[in-house]
Design a protein around this motif. Structure first.
Motif, PDB file in Angstrom:
ATOM      1  N   ASP A   2       9.888  -6.428  -4.017  1.00 41.54           N
ATOM      2  CA  ASP A   2      10.129  -7.851  -4.232  1.00 41.54           C
ATOM      3  C   ASP A   2      10.418  -8.534  -2.896  1.00 41.54           C
ATOM      4  N   LEU A   3       9.438  -9.229  -2.397  1.00 42.96           N
ATOM      5  CA  LEU A   3       9.624  -9.875  -1.098  1.00 42.96           C
ATOM      6  C   LEU A   3      10.426 -11.170  -1.220  1.00 42.96           C
ATOM      7  N   GLY A   4      10.606 -11.646  -2.434  1.00 35.14           N
ATOM      8  CA  GLY A   4      11.393 -12.867  -2.626  1.00 35.14           C
ATOM      9  C   GLY A   4      12.882 -12.618  -2.412  1.00 35.14           C
ATOM     10  N   ALA A   5      13.267 -11.357  -2.427  1.00 33.49           N
ATOM     11  CA  ALA A   5      14.703 -11.060  -2.359  1.00 33.49           C
ATOM     12  C   ALA A   5      15.168 -10.666  -0.964  1.00 33.49           C
ATOM     13  N   VAL A  63      12.169  -1.763   3.751  1.00 33.52           N
ATOM     14  CA  VAL A  63      11.093  -0.783   3.597  1.00 33.52           C
ATOM     15  C   VAL A  63      10.411  -1.164   2.303  1.00 33.52           C
ATOM     16  N   GLY A  64       9.212  -1.725   2.397  1.00 33.20           N
ATOM     17  CA  GLY A  64       8.622  -2.237   1.172  1.00 33.20           C
ATOM     18  C   GLY A  64       7.130  -2.015   1.094  1.00 33.20           C
ATOM     19  N   ILE A 123       2.968   0.441   3.293  1.00 32.24           N
ATOM     20  CA  ILE A 123       4.428   0.357   3.311  1.00 32.24           C
ATOM     21  C   ILE A 123       4.802  -0.238   4.664  1.00 32.24           C
ATOM     22  N   PHE A 124       5.670  -1.225   4.647  1.00 35.20           N
ATOM     23  CA  PHE A 124       6.093  -1.884   5.875  1.00 35.20           C
ATOM     24  C   PHE A 124       7.585  -1.650   6.072  1.00 35.20           C
ATOM     25  N   PRO A 151       7.165   8.415  -2.865  1.00 30.94           N
ATOM     26  CA  PRO A 151       8.529   8.887  -2.629  1.00 30.94           C
ATOM     27  C   PRO A 151       9.125   8.182  -1.412  1.00 30.94           C
ATOM     28  N   ILE A 152      10.386   7.835  -1.511  1.00 25.68           N
ATOM     29  CA  ILE A 152      11.080   7.224  -0.370  1.00 25.68           C
ATOM     30  C   ILE A 152      12.179   8.189   0.063  1.00 25.68           C
ATOM     31  N   TYR A 153      12.140   8.580   1.332  1.00 29.51           N
ATOM     32  CA  TYR A 153      13.106   9.550   1.846  1.00 29.51           C
ATOM     33  C   TYR A 153      14.181   8.862   2.674  1.00 29.51           C
TER      34      TYR A 153
END
Ligand code: ADP
Ligand code: MG
Length: 721
Positions: free
Chosen positions: A45-48, A56-57, A109-110, A144-146
């Motif tokens: 959610d880039l609005g948040a 990390v999105g 992923i940025f 997966p996010i580490y």
């Protein structure tokens, strides 16, 4: 191909060094045990996002354009990424190398810190990876996010794990095939893939279920083996004796035993009469009368010609037990003295701070057997403490002792002695099954009749008038003949705290975040203040804390016990076990700094003498989490319920207690409160397996896993010293 013990460096070259330095990860196995913290399925959610946040999105490139820069040479790249609803600007001051990857429609992923330019949020030179690089465009795949590994981005971790999984041979599976089948669990290899490279949520869930079961199972096998080894031991039966100390003691008890005390007492007597050492856990609500149960068991030991040792967690408690036991026994404790009863014994005290003469005397009494009952602190564990014939070990308030200490004392008998462990607080069943899984359990549920209820209130320190009212209440109680405790979280002489279980908020990674800001009340300063408090004028107010010399502590506690002191300003040295029935009110300063169970334990010091107890929890915070805890303590006196609440807020390692959980042995997937069914199933399987194959001869892989766990526990224990 690689195995779990293969070094990482040949497989993932440059990243290997970062894994080693940042996370102590050296082998394939270490890396595969570096579990993802969470998974991303959709665009973030880039609005948040907020300025300063490290984002990390996952997002899609909406547009990309290059233009020459005005002030400098070169071309800059302006990209807009989107989550489908909200957009975010991304700027590169050197377009080169980025424009090919960041084309409209590409997904990646940025990662970078959100900044502000021209009043618009933007990422400048973020790290990124395009998902198609390893996801072949599969939009449904979970990402997966580490946790961060030094400066490596999470996708570098992902890529490293993937590379390792690609070259990995089938991994050995510690779970017996029969167990896997019965519980419908996937293989370990599938679980590793399912955790690190899942295609769907159900796959993640199944992988977790399998790994969780494995943790529970290995733990329960360890306990089953420990239990089995204990059952194979032989000791001297201690059946007691008709006409002995126990009978004399029972005859002069000033109260009736509760039904629970009687029942547990006969269970203990039965077990002590056998030639297999007893290993029993006695848990019970604060004030349920565990000490009498223990004392009766100790008298049985003495009546059988042996000695009993009572191990207490603090000097204050050891000294109190010594006083109480001596008083309750009266002339039964005057063995060898003029006026002592015929069958009388002696009660010795052994602590670290005794004078050399006292100590030598006690050691001698213990060695020649004149002291039938020995009360002490850790000093009892020292090597030169020799018992003539140690029959029973009682460990009081177990939460401060580890399995190893229990074992050290146990080793002092010629044959392994009977062991009774008492917990300070009631513990939920599944916690008992994991932490004390090698012990049989008894529970004292009822409080002795005539116990008055304890009323608990939260007192906001900063509201005008509330503190005046608090001290006025203390004054009223004391003038009515009662006594009061005032508890502070610290001593206040800048020598550090005094064993309070002070809560430092931790972030999700378990690293300590900002320390609490407001200075805490200390006993020394508060003592001064209370001496000047009009509501307490003319009363005797004394101080007790852990850094006072032992004889001074003893003297203060003695005066309070005899009612010569009316108000005791103390640290948590009085937390467990202290028993002064005339005390009816307790004020806890900075109550928000204590844990729920600790507050329950503290308040258990009042309301013991048939007078209604009052506990005032003073706090200077109105933080929601703290207030929830305090209100819970005020709302119920059910120790089991509070223990559950307390434990649910702790991290797993803390629940299992320092002794059980070294860094490496922490449970990753199993939560001892939530996964009751898993623990039960694993316990059933584990005990059945160990009964059929005690040495695990048919399960070499499982045997290795159990050994690894035990070694890790031992290593963690040694590390802590
Ligand atoms: P805890 O279980 O918290 O260790 P204690 O053993 O300190 O509790 O007992 C609390 C108080 O209750 C003590 O003063 C003890 O003498 C008293 N007590 C114990 N058993 C009984 C009983 N059956 N009837 C009345 N008072 C009892
Ligand atoms: Mg006690």
């Amino acid at each position: 191909m690689a195995t779990e013990s293969s070094k990482l460096s040949p497989i993932i070259a440059t990243a290997a060094k970062k894994f080693a330095t940042a996370r102590d990860i050296h082998t394939v196995g270490d890396l595969l045990a570096f579990w993802p913290r969470r998974y991303r399925t959709r665009e973030s959610d880039l609005g948040a996002v907020t300025p300063g946040e490290y984002l990390v999105g996952v997002a899609e490139v909406k547009s990309a354009s290059t233009r020459p820069m005005k002030a400098r040479k070169g071309t800059m790249l302006n990209v807009v990424i989107t989550d489908g609803t909200h957009d975010l600007d991304v700027t590169f001051f050197k377009a080169w190398g980025h424009e090919k990857a960041l084309v409209p429609g590409a997904r990646g992923i940025f990662a970078g810190t959100v900044g502000v330019y021209n009043r618009r949020l933007q990422l400048t030179h973020p790290g990124y990876t395009m998902l198609d690089d390893f996801d072949a465009g599969d939009r449904k795949a979970l990402i997966p996010i580490y946790r961060a590994v030094g400066s490596l981005h999470t996708w570098t971790v992902t890529e490293s794990v993937r590379r390792v999984l690609d070259v990995l041979d089938d991994v050995p599976d510690a779970l017996p095939a029969s167990v896997r089948e019965r519980r419908r669990l996937m293989s370990r290899m599938d679980a590793l893939r399912g955790i690190h490279t899942p295609d769907s949520w159900p796959e993640v869930e199944e992988a977790r279920r399998r790994l969780r079961y494995e943790e529970a199972f290995v733990l329960q096998v360890t306990l089953a083996q420990r239990r089995r080894a204990a059952e194979g031991q032989v000791t001297t039966a201690r059946p007691g004796r008709a006409g002995g100390l126990l009978e004399a003691f029972d005859a002069r008890l000033p109260f009736e035993l509760t039904a629970g005390q009687r029942e547990v007492g006969s269970t203990i007597a039965e077990e002590m009469a056998r030639e297999v050492p007893m290993h029993r856990l006695l848990q019970g609500e604060v004030g349920s009368g565990k000490t009498v149960v223990a004392l009766r068991a100790m008298l049985t030991a003495v009546d059988s010609g042996g000695q009993a040792a009572l191990l207490a967690p603090t000097e204050v408690l050891a000294a109190q037990h010594h006083r109480t036991i001596t008083r309750m026994l009266g002339d039964l404790a005057e063995g060898g003295m003029l006026g002592g009863a015929d069958s009388a014994t002696r009660v010795a005290l052994l602590t670290g701070s005794q004078s050399t003469a006292e100590r030598r005397r006690a050691l001698l009494d213990i060695a020649v057997g004149d002291a039938g009952i020995v009360v002490g602190t850790h000093a009892l564990l020292e090597e030169h403490v020799d018992f003539l014939d140690l029959a029973l070990v009682v460990v009081d308030e177990q939460h401060r002792f580890g399995v190893e200490q229990r074992d050290a004392l146990r080793g002092k008998g010629k044959l392994p002695p009977h062991v009774l462990v008492m917990t300070a607080t009631p513990i939920p069943r599944t916690v008992a099954m994991t932490v004390f899984g090698d012990l049989e359990t008894s529970t004292l549920r009822e409080l002795p009749a005539g116990r008055a209820p304890i009323a608990t209130h939260v007192v906001p320190e900063d509201r005008p008038g509330w503190m005046e009212r608090t001290w006025a209440r203390v004054g009223e109680e004391v003038r009515g003949g009662r006594q009061a405790y005032v508890v502070c979280p610290r001593i206040g002489d800048d020598g550090g705290d005094d064993g309070a279980d002070l809560r430092v908020e931790t972030d999700a990674d378990g690293d300590a975040a900002a320390a609490p800001q407001r200075p805490m009340h200390g006993v020394l300063a508060l003592h001064e203040a209370l001496l000047a408090e009009p509501a307490l004028a003319g009363l005797t107010v004394e101080v007790l804390h852990g850094r006072m010399p032992a004889d001074e502590k003893d003297a203060v506690m003695g005066r309070f016990q005899r009612g010569e002191t009316q108000v005791l300003v103390a640290t948590t040295v009085i937390e467990v076990g202290v028993d002064v029935p005339n005390a009816s009110v307790m004020v806890v300063m900075d109550a928000d700094r204590f844990g729920v169970s600790q507050l329950h334990q503290l308040r258990g010091r009042v309301g013991r003498g048939g007078f209604p107890g009052l506990c005032l929890l003073v706090t200077g915070t109105d933080a929601e989490a703290a207030m929830t805890r305090l209100n819970a303590v005020a709302a119920t006196t059910d120790g089991f319920e509070l223990a559950r609440l307390d434990l649910s807020q702790r991290r797993e390692g803390d629940i299992l207690g320092a002794a059980q959980s070294g860094r490496r042995t922490q449970l990753e997937f199993l939560h001892v409160l939530e996964h009751e069914d898993v623990i039960e199933a694993a316990r059933e399987d584990a005990f059945a397996l160990v009964a059929a194959d005690p040495g695990l001869d048919g399960q070499p892989l499982l045997a290795a896993a159990v050994r690894a766990r035990v070694d890790a526990e031992q290593a963690a224990w040694l590390e802590r010293g």
